[in-house]
Design an enzyme around this catalytic site. Structure first.
Site, PDB file in Angstrom:
ATOM      1  NE  ARG A 106      -2.124   1.980   3.496  1.00 43.50           N
ATOM      2  CZ  ARG A 106      -2.698   2.215   4.659  1.00 43.50           C
ATOM      3  NH1 ARG A 106      -3.869   1.699   4.943  1.00 43.50           N
ATOM      4  NH2 ARG A 106      -2.083   2.945   5.558  1.00 43.50           N
ATOM      5  CB  CYS A 108      -1.392   6.128   2.678  1.00 40.37           C
ATOM      6  SG  CYS A 108      -2.602   7.337   3.278  1.00 40.37           S
TER       7      CYS A 108
END
Length: 128
Positions: A106, A108
């Site tokens: 991920r 972000c």
């Protein structure tokens, strides 16, 4: 030539005419960014960033299921938020969706602005 297949479901907000909800290609599903919009009312859900994160992931789950995949098959996630002070609240909801097996990779990032004035947008890639 590599074949691309458009994925479209009424269980998630309809895409604008210049992109697809998702594309299936070579055993993978590439999902466009999802905002916290209710597909029935076509309005952003009210409340907190947690509420909109839940709706983002619910919308992505619907698209993945329409493609023949699921949230459990996600391998990569990109999260965009407008304020890093909301990171923990977003993350609390996010974690509840990825509970089986290896967690997806991920990124972000905080951005200046998102569509419709929302505070979170999430996109992902999954295998079939």
């Amino acid at each position: 030539m590599v074949q691309k297949e458009v994925v479209l479901t009424e269980n998630a907000p309809a895409p604008l005419p210049f992109y697809s909800q998702a594309i299936k290609c070579q055993g993978m599903v590439y999902c466009s960014g999802a905002v916290g919009m209710d597909p029935t009312t076509k309005a952003l859900v009210e409340g907190t960033i947690g509420d909109r994160t839940h709706q983002c992931l619910k919308n992505l789950s619907a698209v993945l299921e329409a493609a023949g995949s699921s949230i459990d098959n996600v391998v990569k996630v990109n999260v965009f938020i407008t304020n890093m002070e909301n990171f923990a609240a977003m993350n609390t909801v996010y974690e509840s969706y990825f509970t089986k097996g290896a967690k997806p990779v991920r990124t972000c990032v905080a951005v200046f602005q998102l569509p419709l004035g929302t505070d979170v947008e999430i996109e992902c890639v999954a295998h079939l």
